[in-house]
Design an enzyme around this catalytic site. Sequence first.
Site, short mmCIF file in Angstrom:
data_model
loop_
_atom_site.label_atom_id
_atom_site.label_comp_id
_atom_site.label_asym_id
_atom_site.label_seq_id
_atom_site.Cartn_x
_atom_site.Cartn_y
_atom_site.Cartn_z
N GLY A 1 2.97 26.21 -30.86
CA GLY A 1 3.61 27.50 -30.66
C GLY A 1 3.77 28.26 -31.96
CG ASP A 2 6.23 26.72 -35.06
OD1 ASP A 2 7.01 27.55 -34.53
OD2 ASP A 2 6.56 25.57 -35.35
#
Length: 212
Positions: free
Chosen positions: A156-157
């Site tokens: 996600g990052d």
Amino acid sequence: MHGVDSTGENHIVIIPGANGKVDRAFIEENWHLMEERDIFLFQLEIPIDTVLYAVKKLKKAGKIIILDPAPARILPDDIFLNIDYITPNETEMETLTGIRIEDVEDLKQASYWLVKKGVKNVIAKVGKKGAYLATSDDFVHVPGFTVEAVDTTAAGDSFNAGFAFALAQGRGIIESIQFANAVGAISTTAKGAQSAMPFLRQVETFMSRQMR
């Protein structure tokens, strides 16, 4: 601190430490540096009071705000009016909206809940399936990429970093999401967080092969 199960899915344990010390005074002390930038990516590992203070101040200055609402938590309504792009996964979407996500229709309903709250663009991340973009007048699926996942930590990052980078390059929103999908996918093919994040050349090569 994180662990990874046999399918490559991760489990994160957060110890705030220095992040918990990021307050309004920190924003003011560094404002001269912040006002020189155009795009800001926030998440929720610093105090929510600081996030809300910063996004309001930056929005008044005409900056672009991206919010990754992780770790998942309920947010005050006034933050949504200051967000250009929000990028929740399905778990975070449920926490934000109170709507249980079991299918695409649920995701669409939850996305429009956020749009009605004032978010300009909702980018709902759905793992290897890619992401859905919701705006005031559209709901579009942007497919992901198929890879052999080893460790989903920081996927996600990586997605968010890729999205912000693509926007900064002047790419359109769909193209930026495609780029972000590629960055996120590549990051799952190696173990670790920062060590698994790809370089630009890797992403460009990967995308050119996938788009053939």
